[in-house]
Design a protein around this motif. Structure first.
Motif, PDB file in Angstrom:
ATOM      1  N   SER A 273       0.988   3.877  -3.144  1.00 24.39           N
ATOM      2  CA  SER A 273      -0.017   4.853  -2.709  1.00 24.39           C
ATOM      3  C   SER A 273      -0.131   6.005  -3.702  1.00 24.39           C
ATOM      4  CB  SER A 273       0.362   5.410  -1.343  1.00 24.39           C
ATOM      5  OG  SER A 273       1.453   6.291  -1.490  1.00 24.39           O
ATOM      6  N   PRO A 274      -1.288   6.674  -3.717  1.00 29.11           N
ATOM      7  CA  PRO A 274      -1.438   7.822  -4.615  1.00 29.11           C
ATOM      8  C   PRO A 274      -0.325   8.858  -4.449  1.00 29.11           C
ATOM      9  CG  PRO A 274      -3.559   7.222  -3.674  1.00 29.11           C
ATOM     10  CD  PRO A 274      -2.529   6.366  -2.990  1.00 29.11           C
TER      11      PRO A 274
ATOM     12  N   GLU B 276     -13.154   3.622 -16.037  1.00 25.97           N
ATOM     13  CA  GLU B 276     -13.983   2.943 -15.037  1.00 25.97           C
ATOM     14  C   GLU B 276     -15.112   2.160 -15.732  1.00 25.97           C
ATOM     15  OE1 GLU B 276     -12.470   3.759 -12.114  1.00 25.97           O
ATOM     16  OE2 GLU B 276     -13.641   2.218 -11.118  1.00 25.97           O
TER      17      GLU B 276
ATOM     18  N   GLU C  30     -13.260   6.416  -4.995  1.00 28.32           N
ATOM     19  CA  GLU C  30     -12.938   5.831  -6.296  1.00 28.32           C
ATOM     20  C   GLU C  30     -12.694   4.324  -6.229  1.00 28.32           C
ATOM     21  OE1 GLU C  30      -9.453   7.470  -8.271  1.00 28.32           O
ATOM     22  OE2 GLU C  30     -10.539   7.309 -10.162  1.00 28.32           O
ATOM     23  N   CYS C  31     -12.080   3.855  -5.155  1.00 25.47           N
ATOM     24  CA  CYS C  31     -11.726   2.426  -5.110  1.00 25.47           C
ATOM     25  C   CYS C  31     -12.886   1.570  -4.612  1.00 25.47           C
ATOM     26  CB  CYS C  31     -10.470   2.187  -4.284  1.00 25.47           C
ATOM     27  SG  CYS C  31     -10.724   2.124  -2.505  1.00 25.47           S
ATOM     28  N   GLY C  32     -13.986   2.199  -4.236  1.00 20.13           N
ATOM     29  CA  GLY C  32     -15.171   1.429  -3.877  1.00 20.13           C
ATOM     30  C   GLY C  32     -15.100   0.782  -2.505  1.00 20.13           C
ATOM     31  N   GLY C  33     -14.125   1.177  -1.699  1.00 23.07           N
ATOM     32  CA  GLY C  33     -14.125   0.681  -0.317  1.00 23.07           C
ATOM     33  C   GLY C  33     -13.006  -0.283   0.024  1.00 23.07           C
ATOM     34  N   ALA C  34     -11.932  -0.270  -0.755  1.00 26.78           N
ATOM     35  CA  ALA C  34     -10.814  -1.177  -0.491  1.00 26.78           C
ATOM     36  C   ALA C  34      -9.677  -0.493   0.269  1.00 26.78           C
ATOM     37  CB  ALA C  34     -10.299  -1.763  -1.801  1.00 26.78           C
TER      38      ALA C  34
ATOM     39  N   MET D 188      -7.869   2.027  -0.726  1.00 31.49           N
ATOM     40  CA  MET D 188      -6.761   2.158  -1.665  1.00 31.49           C
ATOM     41  C   MET D 188      -6.621   3.539  -2.285  1.00 31.49           C
ATOM     42  SD  MET D 188      -4.982  -0.450  -1.591  1.00 31.49           S
ATOM     43  CE  MET D 188      -3.863   0.451  -2.657  1.00 31.49           C
TER      44      MET D 188
ATOM     45  N   THR E 237     -12.921  -6.094  -4.041  1.00 33.99           N
ATOM     46  CA  THR E 237     -13.137  -5.102  -2.987  1.00 33.99           C
ATOM     47  C   THR E 237     -12.802  -5.768  -1.669  1.00 33.99           C
ATOM     48  OG1 THR E 237     -14.677  -3.422  -2.146  1.00 33.99           O
ATOM     49  CG2 THR E 237     -15.599  -5.601  -2.574  1.00 33.99           C
ATOM     50  N   GLY E 238     -12.831  -4.984  -0.593  1.00 33.42           N
ATOM     51  CA  GLY E 238     -12.486  -5.544   0.703  1.00 33.42           C
ATOM     52  C   GLY E 238     -10.981  -5.644   0.887  1.00 33.42           C
TER      53      GLY E 238
ATOM     54  N   THR F 282       0.828  -1.201   0.000  1.00 37.98           N
ATOM     55  CA  THR F 282       0.000   0.000   0.000  1.00 37.98           C
ATOM     56  C   THR F 282       0.868   1.259   0.000  1.00 37.98           C
ATOM     57  OG1 THR F 282      -1.782  -1.122   1.175  1.00 37.98           O
ATOM     58  CG2 THR F 282      -1.763   1.257   1.314  1.00 37.98           C
ATOM     59  N   ARG F 283       1.913   1.223   0.810  1.00 38.90           N
ATOM     60  CA  ARG F 283       2.808   2.386   0.909  1.00 38.90           C
ATOM     61  C   ARG F 283       3.529   2.615  -0.428  1.00 38.90           C
ATOM     62  NH1 ARG F 283       5.959   1.361   5.699  1.00 38.90           N
ATOM     63  NH2 ARG F 283       7.262   0.036   4.444  1.00 38.90           N
TER      64      ARG F 283
ATOM     65  N   SER G  46      -1.901   9.726   2.046  1.00 33.27           N
ATOM     66  CA  SER G  46      -2.135  10.165   0.666  1.00 33.27           C
ATOM     67  C   SER G  46      -3.361  11.067   0.532  1.00 33.27           C
ATOM     68  CB  SER G  46      -2.332   8.945  -0.244  1.00 33.27           C
ATOM     69  OG  SER G  46      -1.112   8.290  -0.475  1.00 33.27           O
TER      70      SER G  46
ATOM     71  N   ARG H 287     -10.830   9.330 -17.139  1.00 38.52           N
ATOM     72  CA  ARG H 287     -10.871   8.499 -15.926  1.00 38.52           C
ATOM     73  C   ARG H 287     -12.214   7.771 -15.810  1.00 38.52           C
ATOM     74  NH1 ARG H 287      -6.432   8.436 -11.987  1.00 38.52           N
ATOM     75  NH2 ARG H 287      -7.212   7.518 -10.066  1.00 38.52           N
TER      76      ARG H 287
ATOM     77  N   GLY I   5      -8.942  -6.225  -2.179  1.00 42.86           N
ATOM     78  CA  GLY I   5      -9.139  -5.346  -3.337  1.00 42.86           C
ATOM     79  C   GLY I   5      -7.773  -4.980  -3.913  1.00 42.86           C
ATOM     80  N   CYS I   6      -7.670  -4.949  -5.231  1.00 41.60           N
ATOM     81  CA  CYS I   6      -6.376  -4.792  -5.906  1.00 41.60           C
ATOM     82  C   CYS I   6      -5.528  -3.679  -5.292  1.00 41.60           C
ATOM     83  CB  CYS I   6      -6.603  -4.486  -7.388  1.00 41.60           C
ATOM     84  SG  CYS I   6      -5.066  -4.142  -8.265  1.00 41.60           S
ATOM     85  N   VAL I   7      -4.336  -4.057  -4.827  1.00 38.59           N
ATOM     86  CA  VAL I   7      -3.457  -3.074  -4.178  1.00 38.59           C
ATOM     87  C   VAL I   7      -2.825  -2.146  -5.216  1.00 38.59           C
ATOM     88  CG1 VAL I   7      -1.329  -4.454  -4.156  1.00 38.59           C
ATOM     89  CG2 VAL I   7      -1.783  -2.861  -2.282  1.00 38.59           C
ATOM     90  N   GLY I   8      -2.807  -2.582  -6.474  1.00 38.40           N
ATOM     91  CA  GLY I   8      -2.218  -1.764  -7.538  1.00 38.40           C
ATOM     92  C   GLY I   8      -3.249  -0.968  -8.320  1.00 38.40           C
ATOM     93  N   GLN I   9      -4.446  -0.862  -7.785  1.00 39.67           N
ATOM     94  CA  GLN I   9      -5.508  -0.249  -8.590  1.00 39.67           C
ATOM     95  C   GLN I   9      -5.272   1.225  -8.892  1.00 39.67           C
ATOM     96  OE1 GLN I   9      -9.411   0.472  -6.331  1.00 39.67           O
ATOM     97  NE2 GLN I   9      -8.586  -1.315  -5.338  1.00 39.67           N
ATOM     98  N   MET I  10      -4.535   1.929  -8.037  1.00 44.57           N
ATOM     99  CA  MET I  10      -4.341   3.340  -8.326  1.00 44.57           C
ATOM    100  C   MET I  10      -3.296   3.561  -9.423  1.00 44.57           C
ATOM    101  SD  MET I  10      -6.789   4.434  -6.666  1.00 44.57           S
ATOM    102  CE  MET I  10      -6.748   6.221  -6.757  1.00 44.57           C
TER     103      MET I  10
ATOM    104  N   GLU J 100      -1.581   3.851   6.470  1.00 43.94           N
ATOM    105  CA  GLU J 100      -0.719   4.140   5.306  1.00 43.94           C
ATOM    106  C   GLU J 100      -1.436   5.072   4.344  1.00 43.94           C
ATOM    107  OE1 GLU J 100       2.328   3.879   4.627  1.00 43.94           O
ATOM    108  OE2 GLU J 100       2.693   2.319   6.113  1.00 43.94           O
ATOM    109  N   MET J 101      -2.699   4.739   4.074  1.00 42.09           N
ATOM    110  CA  MET J 101      -3.425   5.431   3.012  1.00 42.09           C
ATOM    111  C   MET J 101      -3.773   6.859   3.405  1.00 42.09           C
ATOM    112  SD  MET J 101      -4.310   5.135  -0.035  1.00 42.09           S
ATOM    113  CE  MET J 101      -3.534   3.517  -0.056  1.00 42.09           C
TER     114      MET J 101
ATOM    115  N   ARG K 196      -5.183   2.612 -12.579  1.00 42.23           N
ATOM    116  CA  ARG K 196      -6.053   3.718 -13.010  1.00 42.23           C
ATOM    117  C   ARG K 196      -5.241   4.839 -13.630  1.00 42.23           C
ATOM    118  NH1 ARG K 196      -9.313   2.614  -8.358  1.00 42.23           N
ATOM    119  NH2 ARG K 196     -11.358   1.906  -9.011  1.00 42.23           N
TER     120      ARG K 196
ATOM    121  N   VAL L 181      -3.572  -0.593   7.193  1.00 37.35           N
ATOM    122  CA  VAL L 181      -3.609  -0.156   5.798  1.00 37.35           C
ATOM    123  C   VAL L 181      -4.229   1.241   5.699  1.00 37.35           C
ATOM    124  CG1 VAL L 181      -4.615  -0.622   3.525  1.00 37.35           C
ATOM    125  CG2 VAL L 181      -3.602  -2.487   4.851  1.00 37.35           C
TER     126      VAL L 181
END
Lengths: 414, 105
Positions: A120-121, A289, B39-43, B45, A356-357, A116-117, B74, A285, A360-365, B70-71, A368, B67
């Motif tokens: 991160s965005p 989606e 945007e991430c729908g609740g993950a 992220m 999700t949850g 995540t770190r 951002s 963007r 949920g994909c850690v690389g999604q940002m 960390e987030m 995107r 997590v």
């Protein structure tokens, strides 16, 4: 393809009303299913909130509500028994479970935190300018060619450059990354002919992957080296760092390639949607989606029940595999208005393309960011984006994409 | 049913009812609270569902997760000790107030 359902009576140990679970015999990994899976998904959804896939002895959820419910209850629907068809708790697997994707709490969190770190965005902002420069390069090259392949020339070429650079792997040998990803995603399905074929030719690729995930092979500032820095700080073992570099390459490349390809194909096939984007590149963007909702890259994977449970009134025993229909959930009319319509103006967030949850994909940002930049660059520079032939589907047990999309492109008047 | 009072960036307030246990991010989206992007729908992220939860309400929620922690670094608008990701929070059994940041992206 049409698939009728039979009904499956649940055992009723306490003499209660027997709920029935619709049973489908269809093979969701067959070529003819994968060519156009959406009618079958509709039949799955309409049959009930929980169904069975008899061929693979698995339950299945295909509606948005149940897919989301399964993904947000990792204590009941776990990942540590494998997110593929093989149940690691019962069957021997040829592959080692992923230490992030196939880990449950509490093992999962600390590794998730590190990724995540790194992804991160805030961290990604530093990469944006270079990602934009590269997108301009590849799009301009397509325009120069005039007739080009939207998959090879853009969807594959772009992540193979920018994402692989960001991870920090050598430029030489990157052609191995595509068969590697293909193998990994085939492995989440059954051991079928498609998988066996990939496996048989994987030797040199696996050797190369092993080499480039080592500390010495990586550039000093990339994501890969940051994972080894986490190992130096005592947050990971050296082996775990190597495995997570490998995970980045398998999870972060093919998926993005197919998503970009699905975007190019969807836009080329829907000229009115392409015109909307071209006339307003700030829609990039949102368009991305919608592509992920409309043609989800990750079509399906599995969870496994840790205990007897009930889902939408259906009893499910412990240790049962559940097929999770991501792409189907994203076309569920119970959640989406006119779901078969590709509409870049709709609010497509809340789609489950990245899962999700906690998993949920850690690389999604970063995904995107790559997608947004590519679509924005196309919209800013290209006037016409017209099919010069039909796309060629790429068959994989888990991910959906194309291997060719002949295009004619012309430059936008500057 | 308990309610959430959203304090919007311009100081105006909007209250909506929420079932105990309801996800706060989803409740905000359903109530059309601008500047909860999610945007991430609740993950956890994307950090675009950032809210400020001041005392005495902060104590009604579990501590910041690893997590989430960390987030929050951002988040587009500065992080404070009151910062939370609303996707990680569920409605308690009494009324709460959430402050919404002016920017999320």
């Amino acid at each position: 393809m049409d698939s009728g359902a039979e009904l499956f009576d649940q055992a009723t140990p306490h003499g209660s009303q027997p709920p029935t679970v619709p049973v489908f015999g269809v093979d969701p990994y067959a070529d003819d299913f994968l060519t156009d899976p959406y009618a079958d998904y509709e039949a799955f959804r309409d049959a009930g909130p929980v169904i069975r896939l008899s061929r693979y002895n698995a339950y299945a959820v295909a509606r948005h509500e149940q897919v989301q419910a399964v993904l947000t209850q990792p204590d009941i629907f776990c990942s540590s028994a494998g997110i593929g068809l093989t149940n690691f708790k019962k069957e021997k697997s040829w592959r080692t479970p992923s230490i992030i994707l196939e880990a449950d709490p509490p093992d999962h969190g600390p590794k998730r935190r590190i990724l995540t770190r790194i992804l991160s965005p805030a961290a990604l902002k530093k990469l944006r300018e270079e990602f934009e420069r590269q997108a301009a390069f590849f799009v301009d090259r397509m325009i120069e060619k005039g007739t080009c392949d939207g998959i090879k020339d853009l969807a594959e070429a772009y992540p193979l450059k920018v994402f692989a650079d960001a991870v920090g792997i050598p430029a030489e040998g990157r052609e191995h990354l595509l068969p590697y990803g293909d193998l990994v995603f085939n492995a989440f399905g059954p051991i079928n002919e498609r998988f066996e074929k990939r496996m048989a030719s994987a030797g040199a690729t696996m050797e190369w992957i092993k080499t480039i995930c080592s500390r010495e092979a990586l550039t000093p500032d990339g994501f890969g080296s940051q994972l080894y820095a986490a190992a130096d700080a005592g947050d990971l073992t050296e082996d775990e760092a190597a495995l997570l570099v490998r995970t980045m390459l398998s999870a972060g490349l093919d998926t993005t390639i197919f998503t970009l390809g699905n975007a190019v194909v969807a836009l080329a096939r829907h000229p009115e949607q392409w015109a909307l984007l071209r006339d307003d590149p700030s829609l990039a963007r949102a368009a991305l989606e919608e592509v992920m909702r409309y043609e989800s890259t990750f079509q399906s994977f599995y969870r496994t029940t840790t205990q007897p449970t009930e889902l939408a009134g259906v009893r499910i025993e412990a240790e049962q595999k559940i097929w999770v229909g991501i792409a189907s959930a994203n076309r569920d009319p119970r959640r989406w208005e006119d779901p078969t319509r590709f509409d870049i103006l709709r609010r497509a967030s809340g789609n489950l393309a990245f899962g999700t949850g906690i998993h949920g994909c850690v690389g999604q940002m970063i995904a995107r960011m790559e997608g947004e930049i590519v679509l924005r660059t196309l919209a800013e520079r290209v006037a016409e984006l017209v099919p010069a032939g039909p796309p060629t589907i790429h068959f994989n047990n888990t991910v959906r994409g194309f291997s060719a999309m002949p295009l004619t492109v012309t430059a936008k008047a500057s | 049913m308990p309610s959430i009072t959203f304090v919007l960036p311009d100081g105006t307030e909007k209250s909506v009812e929420a079932d105990p246990g309801a996800n706060l991010m989803r409740t905000a989206l359903a109530a059309d609270i601008a500047s909860i992007v999610a945007e991430c729908g609740g993950a956890a992220m994307c950090a675009t569902c950032h809210v400020y939860v001041d005392e005495p309400y902060a104590a009604l929620f579990p501590p910041v997760g690893e997590v989430e922690d960390e987030m929050l670094d951002s988040a587009a608008e500065g992080r404070s000790t009151a910062s939370r990701l609303s996707c990680q929070l569920t409605m308690p059994d009494r009324n709460i107030t959430l402050r919404i940041p002016a920017s999320q992206q």
